[in-house]
Design a protein around this motif. Structure first.
Motif, short mmCIF file in Angstrom:
data_model
loop_
_atom_site.label_atom_id
_atom_site.label_comp_id
_atom_site.label_asym_id
_atom_site.label_seq_id
_atom_site.Cartn_x
_atom_site.Cartn_y
_atom_site.Cartn_z
N GLU A 16 8.51 35.06 7.22
CA GLU A 16 8.71 35.30 8.66
C GLU A 16 8.10 34.17 9.48
OE1 GLU A 16 10.20 37.71 10.47
OE2 GLU A 16 10.45 39.41 9.11
N ILE A 17 6.90 33.76 9.11
CA ILE A 17 6.20 32.70 9.85
C ILE A 17 6.87 31.35 9.64
CG2 ILE A 17 4.02 31.40 10.00
CD1 ILE A 17 2.62 34.15 9.45
N SER A 18 7.21 31.03 8.39
CA SER A 18 7.81 29.71 8.11
C SER A 18 9.20 29.56 8.72
CB SER A 18 7.83 29.44 6.61
OG SER A 18 8.70 30.33 5.96
N GLN A 19 9.93 30.66 8.89
CA GLN A 19 11.28 30.58 9.46
C GLN A 19 11.29 30.65 10.99
OE1 GLN A 19 13.48 33.70 7.50
NE2 GLN A 19 13.92 32.43 5.73
N ALA A 20 10.15 30.89 11.59
CA ALA A 20 10.09 31.01 13.05
C ALA A 20 10.27 29.64 13.71
CB ALA A 20 8.77 31.63 13.46
N ASN A 21 11.03 29.62 14.79
CA ASN A 21 11.26 28.39 15.55
C ASN A 21 10.26 28.24 16.69
OD1 ASN A 21 13.50 27.98 13.95
ND2 ASN A 21 14.86 29.01 15.38
N GLN A 22 9.31 29.13 16.76
CA GLN A 22 8.33 29.15 17.84
C GLN A 22 7.00 29.65 17.28
OE1 GLN A 22 11.32 31.70 18.36
NE2 GLN A 22 10.37 32.92 19.93
N PRO A 23 5.94 29.59 18.06
CA PRO A 23 4.67 30.14 17.59
C PRO A 23 4.82 31.63 17.23
CG PRO A 23 4.34 28.89 19.60
CD PRO A 23 5.82 29.02 19.40
N VAL A 24 3.97 32.10 16.33
CA VAL A 24 4.01 33.49 15.88
C VAL A 24 2.70 34.17 16.26
CG1 VAL A 24 4.12 35.01 13.87
CG2 VAL A 24 5.56 32.97 13.96
N GLU A 72 3.28 44.89 22.67
CA GLU A 72 4.72 45.14 22.83
C GLU A 72 5.25 44.52 24.11
OE1 GLU A 72 5.41 49.36 22.31
OE2 GLU A 72 4.34 49.33 20.40
N ALA A 73 4.48 44.60 25.19
CA ALA A 73 4.91 44.01 26.46
C ALA A 73 5.01 42.49 26.34
CB ALA A 73 3.93 44.39 27.58
N VAL A 74 4.04 41.88 25.70
CA VAL A 74 4.07 40.43 25.49
C VAL A 74 5.26 40.05 24.61
CG1 VAL A 74 2.86 38.49 24.40
CG2 VAL A 74 1.63 40.02 25.93
N ALA A 75 5.53 40.86 23.59
CA ALA A 75 6.68 40.60 22.71
C ALA A 75 7.97 40.58 23.52
CB ALA A 75 6.75 41.65 21.61
N ASP A 76 8.10 41.50 24.48
CA ASP A 76 9.31 41.57 25.30
C ASP A 76 9.34 40.47 26.36
OD1 ASP A 76 10.23 43.74 23.87
OD2 ASP A 76 9.40 45.21 25.25
N GLU A 77 8.23 40.27 27.04
CA GLU A 77 8.19 39.32 28.16
C GLU A 77 8.25 37.87 27.70
OE1 GLU A 77 4.81 40.31 30.64
OE2 GLU A 77 5.39 42.42 30.66
N CYS A 78 7.77 37.59 26.51
CA CYS A 78 7.70 36.21 26.01
C CYS A 78 8.60 36.00 24.80
CB CYS A 78 6.26 35.85 25.65
SG CYS A 78 5.09 36.01 27.00
N ALA A 79 9.64 36.81 24.68
CA ALA A 79 10.50 36.79 23.48
C ALA A 79 11.11 35.42 23.21
CB ALA A 79 11.60 37.84 23.61
N ASP A 80 11.39 34.66 24.26
CA ASP A 80 12.00 33.34 24.06
C ASP A 80 10.97 32.27 23.73
OD1 ASP A 80 10.94 33.64 26.60
OD2 ASP A 80 12.39 32.29 27.53
N GLN A 81 9.68 32.61 23.79
CA GLN A 81 8.62 31.63 23.56
C GLN A 81 7.76 31.91 22.34
OE1 GLN A 81 7.05 32.27 27.63
NE2 GLN A 81 6.96 30.04 27.67
N GLU A 121 -0.40 31.78 26.27
CA GLU A 121 0.45 30.88 27.07
C GLU A 121 -0.02 29.43 27.00
OE1 GLU A 121 0.69 32.78 30.91
OE2 GLU A 121 2.53 33.84 30.32
N GLN A 122 -1.30 29.21 26.74
CA GLN A 122 -1.79 27.83 26.65
C GLN A 122 -1.22 27.09 25.43
OE1 GLN A 122 -6.08 27.69 26.15
NE2 GLN A 122 -6.04 29.66 25.12
N PHE A 123 -0.67 27.86 24.47
CA PHE A 123 -0.09 27.25 23.27
C PHE A 123 1.44 27.19 23.32
CE2 PHE A 123 -4.18 28.99 22.03
CZ PHE A 123 -4.77 27.87 21.47
N LEU A 124 2.03 27.79 24.35
CA LEU A 124 3.49 27.84 24.44
C LEU A 124 4.00 26.69 25.28
CD1 LEU A 124 3.89 31.68 25.09
CD2 LEU A 124 3.78 30.49 22.91
N SER A 125 5.15 26.17 24.86
CA SER A 125 5.72 25.06 25.64
C SER A 125 6.87 25.54 26.49
CB SER A 125 6.18 23.95 24.71
OG SER A 125 7.01 24.46 23.70
#
Length: 108
Positions: A15-23, A43-52, A104-108
């Motif tokens: 799951e981690i190796s196939q992810a295109n974003q941070p996990v 769960e809220a973060v999973a929904d709100e930041c799903a694209d990141q 968020e400090q690790f997300l681009s």
């Protein structure tokens, strides 16, 4: 529908190796009171930041290998993994706002 994926020892590495974003790896236990407080925030973060960020949920008791690999000493525990490295970790209760600010400090 939540963007939270439940995972196990046998699946987590893939799951981690196939992810295109941070996990964000969330360790929890059914007997853990603070986990019940943190789960809605995760769960809220999973929904709100799903694209990141990809959010994985793992119960500690049936998954001792990942608990050992990610050095989980207490639950709830959170690990933000990027490029196969733990970039941020937290154990204990955390609010949704604090959780979001930390990852968020690790997300681009």
């Amino acid at each position: 529908m939540s963007n939270l994926t439940t995972t196990t020892d046998s699946e987590v590495t893939q799951e981690i190796s196939q992810a295109n974003q941070p996990v964000l790896l969330y360790f929890w236990a059914s007997w853990c009171g603070p986990c019940r407080l943190v789960s809605p925030a995760v769960e809220a973060v999973a929904d709100e930041c799903a694209d990141q960020v990809k959010v994985l949920k793992m119960e500690v008791d049936p998954n001792p290998e990942a608990v050992k690999t990610y050095q989980v000493e207490g639950v709830p525990a959170l690990r933000l993994i990027q490029n196969d490295q733990v970039q941020w970790s937290h154990e204990g209760a955390i609010t949704k706002d604090k959780l979001k600010a930390n990852i968020e400090q690790f997300l681009s």
